[in-house]
Design an enzyme around this catalytic site. Structure first.
Site, PDB file in Angstrom:
ATOM      1  N   ASP A 117      -1.967 -17.335   6.160  1.00 45.29           N
ATOM      2  CA  ASP A 117      -3.071 -18.179   5.679  1.00 45.29           C
ATOM      3  C   ASP A 117      -3.601 -19.076   6.800  1.00 45.29           C
ATOM      4  O   ASP A 117      -4.802 -19.253   6.970  1.00 45.29           O
ATOM      5  CB  ASP A 117      -2.669 -18.998   4.442  1.00 45.29           C
ATOM      6  CG  ASP A 117      -1.304 -19.625   4.551  1.00 45.29           C
ATOM      7  OD1 ASP A 117      -0.388 -18.985   5.106  1.00 45.29           O
ATOM      8  OD2 ASP A 117      -1.127 -20.762   4.097  1.00 45.29           O
ATOM      9  N   TYR A 171       0.814  -1.219   0.000  1.00 44.93           N
ATOM     10  CA  TYR A 171       0.000   0.000   0.000  1.00 44.93           C
ATOM     11  C   TYR A 171       0.850   1.272   0.000  1.00 44.93           C
ATOM     12  O   TYR A 171       0.305   2.367  -0.020  1.00 44.93           O
ATOM     13  CB  TYR A 171      -0.912   0.060   1.234  1.00 44.93           C
ATOM     14  CG  TYR A 171      -2.204  -0.704   1.108  1.00 44.93           C
ATOM     15  CD1 TYR A 171      -2.261  -1.895   0.400  1.00 44.93           C
ATOM     16  CD2 TYR A 171      -3.363  -0.241   1.715  1.00 44.93           C
ATOM     17  CE1 TYR A 171      -3.439  -2.607   0.317  1.00 44.93           C
ATOM     18  CE2 TYR A 171      -4.546  -0.948   1.622  1.00 44.93           C
ATOM     19  CZ  TYR A 171      -4.577  -2.134   0.938  1.00 44.93           C
ATOM     20  OH  TYR A 171      -5.739  -2.841   0.867  1.00 44.93           O
ATOM     21  N   LYS A 226       3.741 -13.792   6.188  1.00 48.35           N
ATOM     22  CA  LYS A 226       3.864 -14.868   5.203  1.00 48.35           C
ATOM     23  C   LYS A 226       5.364 -15.057   4.941  1.00 48.35           C
ATOM     24  O   LYS A 226       5.842 -15.054   3.802  1.00 48.35           O
ATOM     25  CB  LYS A 226       3.089 -14.436   3.943  1.00 48.35           C
ATOM     26  CG  LYS A 226       2.916 -15.482   2.890  1.00 48.35           C
ATOM     27  CD  LYS A 226       1.847 -16.509   3.204  1.00 48.35           C
ATOM     28  CE  LYS A 226       1.845 -17.560   2.110  1.00 48.35           C
ATOM     29  NZ  LYS A 226       1.272 -18.825   2.507  1.00 48.35           N
ATOM     30  N   ASP A 255      -5.597  -6.076   6.547  1.00 50.12           N
ATOM     31  CA  ASP A 255      -6.862  -5.754   5.896  1.00 50.12           C
ATOM     32  C   ASP A 255      -7.720  -7.016   5.785  1.00 50.12           C
ATOM     33  O   ASP A 255      -8.905  -7.029   6.140  1.00 50.12           O
ATOM     34  CB  ASP A 255      -6.558  -5.209   4.490  1.00 50.12           C
ATOM     35  CG  ASP A 255      -7.613  -4.231   4.033  1.00 50.12           C
ATOM     36  OD1 ASP A 255      -8.439  -3.802   4.855  1.00 50.12           O
ATOM     37  OD2 ASP A 255      -7.608  -3.880   2.835  1.00 50.12           O
TER      38      ASP A 255
END
Ligand code: NAD
Length: 420
Positions: free
Chosen positions: A283, A159, A229, A307
């Site tokens: 995940d 972002y 991640k 988010d």
């Protein structure tokens, strides 16, 4: 400070900063608080939240000197621009503010005003608590197990806005650099490409993670989970996790222990007043918030993961009409609901103002007005559990009483007066 088209209210006083970096400030009995109602349904939920928050301040012996500020559509009418200096300056000067949603037209040329505001005033932590209010319908069987607070980094990651459009000279230059100079020569498929850069800095990561740990300590939470991640993106997401553990090990003494230490040295026994820092892969975390909901407390995330995860958490406790948020910087706070301007419902006195009202709860909490914050929360819960709700919840509640936005706000104010 001088303002061009808005007035500073006579009756209030500014919040006084004592130590910006240490997030220390003094709140007067009648602080000046800038309020931006926002676009679309902001014209409905903005005034409703204002009314409720003022009632709670009054019921606890205080007052608020509201200062209306403008951005988006209303600013274009008044100032002929989207984000006038008056608005940025007022939020900067008065430190604590609340805003409704602003519309960002897709592909229509101007940057998100929300992102611009967050970046201009360095609101580096976007905080989204998700907890269940009695009576709110939920798709899960035990929604009361959900009580998490996501600290989402607000200034970096994908972002940050460093990306190049397909077909431009710039994107081809970046491709050439990545392939020829950096040695990734068979990694990008040939043909048109868009490329983005994902910066994760030590500075950005550590200040966000510190904030999450401080919050956990102050609010008697058991754990802070670093979500990443890092198994795939080792040098960005993996590094975020490593910097997180560095903060936990080096900056807090016995108050904070890592999950490894907990098992290696204490056989899994957590001291009562300590916070455990652990980490989970993003995940897996999306499963864990559903399947092991009550095991998590505070989450510290980079921008994109935060988010996704906060929306997944929000879905369990009533969705967008309910989900509050706030942005924090050093000695500053801008509260705002998670939802957008939902143009389809704008001006119909129909949507749910709870998300913006509960964003005000975060703002009160930050100001040290814990009693007013609790009063608002209790009054909203009382209203919803007596089945007085807006259309979004009414259609899911048997025997629900469908109220307009303004009627819901009035019902909450009545409950504030009764509970005070
Ligand atoms: P949205 O959140 O505005 O609306 C999606 C749907 O959620 C609505 O159609 C409605 O069904 C429901 N909803 C949202 N708020 C509700 C409420 N208070 N009560 C009941 N139901 C509610 O998302 P969108 O349609 O993707 O975005 C519309 C505009 O808002 C876009 O321009 C977008 O950029 C902007 N936006 C702004 C912010 C912000 O200001 N922080 C956040 C998200 C989106």
């Amino acid at each position: 400070m001088e303002f061009d088209k808005i007035d500073v209210p006579d009756e209030g006083e500014p919040i006084e900063v004592i130590d910006e970096e240490a997030d220390e400030f003094e709140v007067p009995e009648t602080p000046i608080i800038p309020i931006l109602h926002g676009d679309g349904i902001g014209t409905d939920v903005g005034p409703a939240a204002q009314q409720v928050l003022e009632a709670a301040a009054n019921a606890t012996g205080r007052d608020i000197a509201w200062m209306r500020v403008y951005a988006g559509e209303t600013a274009r009418e008044m100032y002929d621009e989207n984000l006038p200096d008056d608005t940025v300056n007022a939020i900067e000067e008065f430190r604590v503010a609340i805003k409704g949603p602003l519309t960002t037209p897709v592909g229509a040329g101007f940057r998100s005003l929300n992102v611009a505001l967050r970046q201009k005033l360095d609101f580096y932590a976007n905080v989204r608590p998700t907890y269940h209010l009695d009576g709110v319908p939920s798709p899960v069987s035990e929604p009361e197990q959900m009580d998490m607070v996501t600290f989402r980094e607000n200034t970096e990651d994908v972002y940050a806005g460093i990306e190049w459009e397909e077909g431009t000279d710039e994107v081809e230059q970046v491709r050439e650099f990545v392939e020829d100079e950096m040695g990734f020569d068979e990694t990008i498929h040939s043909g048109p490409v868009g490329i983005g850069v994902k910066p994760i800095t030590e500075y950005g990561s550590k200040r966000l993670i510190r904030r999450a740990i401080d919050y956990a300590l102050e609010h008697d939470r058991d754990s802070v989970t670093l979500v990443h991640k890092g198994n795939i993106m080792k040098f960005t997401e993996g590094q975020f996790r490593d910097w997180g553990y560095e903060v936990a090990r080096e900056e807090y003494g016995d108050e904070v222990i890592t999950e490894d230490t907990l098992w290696e040295e204490r056989d899994g026994q957590q001291p009562d007043d300590a916070v455990v820092v652990n980490d989970r892969i993003a995940d897996n975390m999306l499963q864990q918030v559903l399947t092991r909901t009550d095991e998590y407390d505070v989450l510290a995330t980079m921008n994109l993961n935060g988010d996704y995860i906060s929306d997944a958490c929000g879905a369990q406790i009533g969705g967008l009409g309910i989900a509050p948020g706030a942005n924090f910087g050093d000695a500053r706070c801008l509260a705002e609901p998670v939802h957008g301007s939902a143009p389809k419902y704008a001006g119909q006195d129909k949507v749910n103002p709870t998300a913006m009202i509960l964003s005000g709860v975060l703002m009160f909490d930050y100001m040290g007005w814990g009693d007013a914050a609790q009063l608002v929360k209790d009054a909203v819960e009382e209203t919803i559990s007596s089945k007085q709700v807006t259309y979004d919840l009414e259609r899911q509640i048997e025997g629900g009483d469908k109220l307009a936005t303004s009627e819901f706000a009035e019902a909450v104010v009545e409950n504030i007066e009764q509970l005070a």
